[in-house]
Design an enzyme around this catalytic site. Structure first.
Site, PDB file in Angstrom:
ATOM      1  N   ILE A 126      -1.009  -2.013  -4.103  1.00  0.00           N
ATOM      2  CA  ILE A 126      -1.603  -1.512  -2.859  1.00  0.00           C
ATOM      3  C   ILE A 126      -0.859  -0.262  -2.398  1.00  0.00           C
ATOM      4  O   ILE A 126      -1.380   0.505  -1.612  1.00  0.00           O
ATOM      5  CB  ILE A 126      -1.597  -2.561  -1.722  1.00  0.00           C
ATOM      6  CG1 ILE A 126      -0.171  -2.958  -1.328  1.00  0.00           C
ATOM      7  CG2 ILE A 126      -2.421  -3.785  -2.093  1.00  0.00           C
ATOM      8  CD1 ILE A 126      -0.091  -3.623   0.037  1.00  0.00           C
ATOM      9  N   ASP A 127       0.368  -0.056  -2.895  1.00  0.00           N
ATOM     10  CA  ASP A 127       1.188   1.070  -2.430  1.00  0.00           C
ATOM     11  C   ASP A 127       0.713   2.420  -2.962  1.00  0.00           C
ATOM     12  O   ASP A 127       1.110   3.463  -2.446  1.00  0.00           O
ATOM     13  CB  ASP A 127       2.649   0.874  -2.861  1.00  0.00           C
ATOM     14  CG  ASP A 127       3.275  -0.380  -2.263  1.00  0.00           C
ATOM     15  OD1 ASP A 127       2.714  -0.920  -1.296  1.00  0.00           O
ATOM     16  OD2 ASP A 127       4.314  -0.809  -2.778  1.00  0.00           O
ATOM     17  N   MET A 169       2.897  -1.719   4.932  1.00  0.00           N
ATOM     18  CA  MET A 169       3.686  -1.844   3.704  1.00  0.00           C
ATOM     19  C   MET A 169       3.940  -0.463   3.088  1.00  0.00           C
ATOM     20  O   MET A 169       3.248   0.504   3.385  1.00  0.00           O
ATOM     21  CB  MET A 169       3.000  -2.765   2.713  1.00  0.00           C
ATOM     22  CG  MET A 169       3.248  -4.227   3.056  1.00  0.00           C
ATOM     23  SD  MET A 169       2.570  -5.341   1.823  1.00  0.00           S
ATOM     24  CE  MET A 169       3.392  -6.873   2.266  1.00  0.00           C
ATOM     25  N   GLY A 170       4.877  -0.416   2.189  1.00  0.00           N
ATOM     26  CA  GLY A 170       5.255   0.842   1.545  1.00  0.00           C
ATOM     27  C   GLY A 170       6.760   0.958   1.549  1.00  0.00           C
ATOM     28  O   GLY A 170       7.365   1.358   2.525  1.00  0.00           O
ATOM     29  N   ARG A 171       7.328   0.488   0.458  1.00  0.00           N
ATOM     30  CA  ARG A 171       8.778   0.417   0.317  1.00  0.00           C
ATOM     31  C   ARG A 171       9.371   1.800   0.077  1.00  0.00           C
ATOM     32  O   ARG A 171      10.275   2.226   0.749  1.00  0.00           O
ATOM     33  CB  ARG A 171       9.058  -0.410  -0.934  1.00  0.00           C
ATOM     34  CG  ARG A 171       9.964  -1.524  -0.789  1.00  0.00           C
ATOM     35  CD  ARG A 171      10.398  -2.059  -2.109  1.00  0.00           C
ATOM     36  NE  ARG A 171       9.380  -2.702  -2.900  1.00  0.00           N
ATOM     37  CZ  ARG A 171       9.303  -4.011  -3.101  1.00  0.00           C
ATOM     38  NH1 ARG A 171      10.163  -4.806  -2.523  1.00  0.00           N
ATOM     39  NH2 ARG A 171       8.394  -4.509  -3.894  1.00  0.00           N
ATOM     40  N   GLU A 222       7.200   0.372   6.090  1.00  0.00           N
ATOM     41  CA  GLU A 222       8.355  -0.547   6.146  1.00  0.00           C
ATOM     42  C   GLU A 222       9.629   0.080   5.583  1.00  0.00           C
ATOM     43  O   GLU A 222      10.731  -0.298   5.959  1.00  0.00           O
ATOM     44  CB  GLU A 222       8.036  -1.836   5.382  1.00  0.00           C
ATOM     45  CG  GLU A 222       7.755  -1.579   3.906  1.00  0.00           C
ATOM     46  CD  GLU A 222       7.355  -2.815   3.126  1.00  0.00           C
ATOM     47  OE1 GLU A 222       7.601  -3.933   3.587  1.00  0.00           O
ATOM     48  OE2 GLU A 222       6.783  -2.636   2.036  1.00  0.00           O
TER      49      GLU A 222
HETATM   50  O1  F6P Z   1       4.460  -3.596  -3.982  1.00  0.00           O
HETATM   51  C1  F6P Z   1       3.543  -4.179  -3.156  1.00  0.00           C
HETATM   52  C2  F6P Z   1       4.161  -4.704  -1.886  1.00  0.00           C
HETATM   53  O2  F6P Z   1       3.141  -5.216  -1.089  1.00  0.00           O
HETATM   54  C3  F6P Z   1       5.030  -3.711  -1.109  1.00  0.00           C
HETATM   55  O3  F6P Z   1       4.284  -2.835  -0.292  1.00  0.00           O
HETATM   56  C4  F6P Z   1       5.929  -4.622  -0.329  1.00  0.00           C
HETATM   57  O4  F6P Z   1       7.157  -4.003  -0.021  1.00  0.00           O
HETATM   58  C5  F6P Z   1       6.158  -5.756  -1.269  1.00  0.00           C
HETATM   59  O5  F6P Z   1       5.059  -5.778  -2.165  1.00  0.00           O
HETATM   60  C6  F6P Z   1       6.277  -7.083  -0.569  1.00  0.00           C
HETATM   61  O6  F6P Z   1       6.640  -8.042  -1.497  1.00  0.00           O
HETATM   62  P1  F6P Z   1       6.533  -9.619  -1.270  1.00  0.00           P
HETATM   63  O7  F6P Z   1       5.100 -10.005  -1.397  1.00  0.00           O
HETATM   64  O8  F6P Z   1       7.351 -10.174  -2.360  1.00  0.00           O
HETATM   65  O9  F6P Z   1       7.025  -9.905   0.111  1.00  0.00           O
END
Ligand code: F6P
Length: 342
Positions: A126-127, A169-171, A222
């Site tokens: 999704i990122d 989201m978006g690491r 995030e």
């Molecule tokens: O890589 C997809 C993602 O949704 C990121 O945007 C987010 O940081 C991470 O996965 C969250 O991971 P989890 O589902 O393990 O909490």
């Protein structure tokens, strides 16, 4: 040919559409046979699979999640993980794998191909931060969910004269924040690529409040960081690929805004809502096309390749092109959005 299919990493709307397209074309056009491995790389490591035929993929096109399950298992972190995969494939007479996943799953796919296990990759996240492909499926759905939330938050923020901080989201990449912020008319957008100045954010918030009619909406990824500080981490926990769990920047920002402006502020964390549920039509079409082209690649034994969207065409690229470097938001793209800040 007997082919194994797996979905790894965070789930993503459109995974089922890929699985359906792979199986439908693979069975009806090429006459291949499929097994679905459960929970990403855990499936082949622990020999957990089930038959995957046309019956099993009926009705799954609009369904979110993945019928195969997913996990963040890294076979390179499991003792004899690669050997176990080899044994599973041999035992079941499976000649090749189609791995649907993001940076981590595809990184494993590339290493396995180098070690002689034939894999075709399908990019998913999704990122939208994988290289070599213009878009990944799931991104459009995530942005659609975020924009719907932002539209709703505008009216409640205005009614209460509050600032609302929406954490998306978006690491490492701020694509969801940028697109949802632009589409949702946010007054501030913060992305991981560009550490932000809290003073500037406060100025934008104050100028928005000064208009009397409208309350500020801030969209923050995030992984966004204040120029003066480190990432706001939710926990020190790391997964098998070494990623920390993020979260908390939205709440931190809302507290800073209250403290520095005296205006009430609230934070909303959209979290996994962005990843759940039915894919948008755009994502269904993209995922379906990826699936159709992935089975073509497997049929032609074009191992180590990944399908990708370039312009309007689906092409094949070496898997490492997708994982070599994350596709982050260019600063020039971010600058386009800055016109609307404040
Ligand atoms: O890589 C997809 C993602 O949704 C990121 O945007 C987010 O940081 C991470 O996965 C969250 O991971 P989890 O589902 O393990 O909490």
């Amino acid at each position: 040919m007997h082919i194994g299919v797996l979905t790894g990493g965070g789930d993503c709307p459109g995974l089922n559409a890929v699985i359906r397209a792979v199986v439908r074309k693979g069975v009806s056009v090429y006459g291949h046979e499929f097994s679905g491995f459960r929970d990403g790389w855990r499936g082949p490591v622990e020999d957990d699979a089930r038959p995957l035929g046309i019956e099993q993929v009926r009705g799954i096109l609009p369904r979110g999640g993945t019928i195969l399950g997913s996990s963040r298992t890294n076979p390179y972190k499991v003792e004899y993980g690669v050997e176990k995969i080899r044994e599973t494939l041999e035992r079941r007479g499976i000649e090749a794998l189609i791995a649907i996943g993001g940076e981590d799953t595809l990184g494993v796919a590339k290493r396995l191909t180098d070690e002689g296990i034939p894999v075709v990759g399908v990019p998913k996240t999704i990122d939208n931060d994988l290289g070599a492909t213009d878009y990944t499926f799931g991104f459009d759905t995530a942005v659609t969910v975020a924009v719907e939330a932002i539209d709703r938050l505008h009216t409640t923020a205005e009614s209460h004269h509050r600032a609302l901080v929406v954490e998306v989201m978006g690491r490492h990449a701020g694509w969801i924040a940028l697109h949802s912020g632009l589409a949702g008319g946010a007054n501030v957008i913060l992305v991981p690529e560009l550490p932000f100045s809290l003073d500037d954010v406060i100025k934008h918030v104050e100028s928005r409040f000064a208009t009397q009619h409208y309350a500020p909406i801030l969209v923050v990824a995030e992984g966004a960081v204040p120029a003066e500080g480190a990432e706001v981490l939710k926990s020190g926990e790391r997964d098998a690929f070494g990623h920390v769990r993020l979260g908390g920047i939205g709440q931190w920002l809302a507290e800073q805004i209250e403290e520095r402006t005296g205006k009430e502020s609230r934070a909303v964390v959209l979290g996994h809502v962005q990843r759940g549920g039915s894919p948008t039509p755009f994502d269904r079409v993209l995922a379906t096309r990826f699936g159709l082209h992935a089975i073509d690649a497997a049929h032609e034994r074009d191992w180590g390749k990944m399908v990708a969207l370039q312009g309007t065409e689906i092409v094949r690229v070496p898997i490492e092109e997708a994982t070599r470097e994350l596709k982050t938001v260019p600063l020039s793209r971010y600058a386009e959005a800055e016109v609307f800040f404040g």
